[in-house]
Write an enzyme that holds these catalytic residues in place. Structure first.
Site, PDB file in Angstrom:
ATOM      1  N   GLY A 184      37.243  77.660 -15.809  1.00  0.00           N
ATOM      2  CA  GLY A 184      36.890  78.916 -16.455  1.00  0.00           C
ATOM      3  C   GLY A 184      36.157  78.773 -17.766  1.00  0.00           C
ATOM      4  NE  ARG A 189      42.143  77.845 -19.354  1.00  0.00           N
ATOM      5  CZ  ARG A 189      41.696  78.208 -18.154  1.00  0.00           C
ATOM      6  NH1 ARG A 189      42.442  78.941 -17.363  1.00  0.00           N
ATOM      7  NH2 ARG A 189      40.506  77.837 -17.756  1.00  0.00           N
ATOM      8  CB  VAL A 190      43.039  83.669 -21.362  1.00  0.00           C
ATOM      9  CG1 VAL A 190      42.293  84.644 -20.468  1.00  0.00           C
ATOM     10  CG2 VAL A 190      44.415  84.228 -21.723  1.00  0.00           C
ATOM     11  N   GLY A 191      41.640  81.873 -18.882  1.00  0.00           N
ATOM     12  CA  GLY A 191      40.368  81.424 -18.310  1.00  0.00           C
ATOM     13  C   GLY A 191      39.385  82.577 -18.140  1.00  0.00           C
ATOM     14  CG  ASP A 192      36.650  82.122 -14.962  1.00  0.00           C
ATOM     15  OD1 ASP A 192      37.658  81.400 -14.932  1.00  0.00           O
ATOM     16  OD2 ASP A 192      35.991  82.422 -13.941  1.00  0.00           O
ATOM     17  CB  THR A 221      40.634  81.850  -8.999  1.00  0.00           C
ATOM     18  OG1 THR A 221      41.110  81.228 -10.172  1.00  0.00           O
ATOM     19  CG2 THR A 221      40.259  83.278  -9.291  1.00  0.00           C
ATOM     20  N   GLY A 242      36.930  78.161 -10.354  1.00  0.00           N
ATOM     21  CA  GLY A 242      36.661  76.846 -10.934  1.00  0.00           C
ATOM     22  C   GLY A 242      37.020  76.814 -12.405  1.00  0.00           C
TER      23      GLY A 242
HETATM   24  C1  SD4 Z   1      40.587  79.539 -14.606  1.00  0.00           C
HETATM   25  N1  SD4 Z   1      38.832  80.059 -13.085  1.00  0.00           N
HETATM   26  O1  SD4 Z   1      41.688  79.871 -15.032  1.00  0.00           O
HETATM   27  C2  SD4 Z   1      40.249  79.912 -13.196  1.00  0.00           C
HETATM   28  C3  SD4 Z   1      40.833  78.906 -12.290  1.00  0.00           C
HETATM   29  C4  SD4 Z   1      40.194  78.842 -10.968  1.00  0.00           C
HETATM   30  O2  SD4 Z   1      39.867  77.866  -9.000  1.00  0.00           O
HETATM   31  O3  SD4 Z   1      39.337  79.544 -10.607  1.00  0.00           O
HETATM   32  N2  SD4 Z   1      40.526  77.958 -10.136  1.00  0.00           N
HETATM   33  O4  SD4 Z   1      39.797  78.872 -15.250  1.00  0.00           O
END
Ligand code: SD4
Length: 345
Positions: free
Chosen positions: A258, A232-235, A204, A256
């Protein structure tokens, strides 16, 4: 110089800070990589690929441009680069082979926009900005986000490059979902296809900028965790989790896994800690500790990195595992920093 700048200068002097050079300032509340840039713009972003992104943002900041324009232009660089296997074009797909993007942007006036699970559009961050500027809403998802993008002149493209497709097909041989720490700094797909069952995963770019008027903005954009379940949706597109900006206190972003960042509402937590007087690095460390407290078993295995900037343009980062880096650009600085981490190896 604006009234706000004068006030910042006065308050920093009042805080009995120690001057280290023309633009640098050391504070007792800091133990690592630290620099204060006053009356000067600054841009920071996650990982090594932030260097190129910062350069684009800097082109806007150095001429007195607004931080919002800078962060949008900055994160568009990895979005448009097919060699970055974690953002935009060439992003790693979900387990069904679909590249779904998450992105958000926020400015100094608490205005924000976000798109989640957006397919076929390279510059998700620009769609997020349009959501912010042209709609009464903050978040658009999936087909609705795509429809909105197309109605506003964005072009539909295939984001699954041959390299990403090949890596996904190899992954299908084992279909094991297992995020890899610090994948952002590893070799891109086309240079070295991951081994079957390899743990190609998170990547990210989160970017924070302060412009010459002392205004903050941030953007965060990603293709999310590799081989996630479709939908799926992350942070990253979640305001308060992957990104938060408050012009009176500071801004923060995350990278990281999420799920853990959302649980701790990481970026907002860091901004509130900076409001209380924590340095950016210490605030990030506190948030990392919160992640450990909420899910100790998981925290030992995964990576989460936070990056923050306060209203004085001071910046810092912290991560769970070693290996998290961030890129910084100021008039005097153009380099990568390695963030300290809780775990040492
Ligand atoms: C997520 N935080 O989709 C993102 C992925 C990410 O380094 O940051 N990767 O969870």
């Amino acid at each position: 110089m604006s009234d706000r700048r004068k006030f910042l200068k006065f308050s920093m002097l009042g805080a009995a800070a120690t001057f280290v050079g023309k633009n640098a300032l050391a504070s007792p509340d800091h133990d690592h990589y630290y620099e204060t840039v006053r009356d000067e713009p600054v841009v920071v972003s996650t990982w090594n690929f932030g260097m190129e992104a910062n350069a684009a943002a800097w082109e806007i900041l150095k001429d007195g441009g607004h931080a919002l324009d800078a962060v949008e232009a900055g994160v568009k660089v990895p979005e448009g680069n097919p060699d970055v296997s974690t953002v935009g074009l060439g992003g790693t797909p979900d387990r069904d082979g679909r590249v779904t993007l998450d992105s958000c942007i926020m400015d100094d006036k608490h205005r924000c926009g976000s798109v989640m699970c957006l397919e076929h559009i390279v510059h998700a961050v620009s769609v997020a900005r349009l959501v912010m500027e042209k709609t009464p809403h903050i978040v658009l998802v999936g087909d609705g986000a795509l429809q909105f993008a197309l109605e506003n002149g964005f072009k539909k493209e295939n984001l699954l490059t041959p390299a990403s497709k090949k890596a996904w097909q190899k992954w299908l041989q084992t279909s094991k979902y297992e995020p890899v720490n610090n994948i952002e700094n590893k070799v891109p797909h086309h240079k070295k296809a991951p081994m079957p069952g390899s743990k190609t995963n998170h990547d990210t770019i989160g970017m924070l900028a302060m412009d010459a008027n002392g205004n903050l903005s941030g953007a965060c954009t990603t293709s999310g965790l590799a081989y996630k379940i479709h939908g799926r949706v992350g942070d990253s597109p979640v305001i308060g989790a992957g990104l938060y900006v408050d012009n009176e206190a500071g801004a923060a972003t995350a990278t990281g896994v999420g799920e853990e960042v959302i649980r701790a509402v990481g970026a907002h937590l860091i901004v509130e800690l900076m409001r209380m007087g924590y340095s950016p690095e210490r605030a990030c460390k506190k948030a990392v500790e919160r992640i450990i407290r909420y899910n100790p078993g998981e925290a030992q295995k995964i990576q989460v990195g936070f990056l923050a900037m306060n209203k004085y343009g001071e910046y810092g980062g912290y991560s769970l595992q070693p290996g998290f880096s961030y890129s910084v650009r100021t008039r005097d600085t153009n380099r990568i920093f390695h963030a300290p981490s809780i775990y040492k190896k």
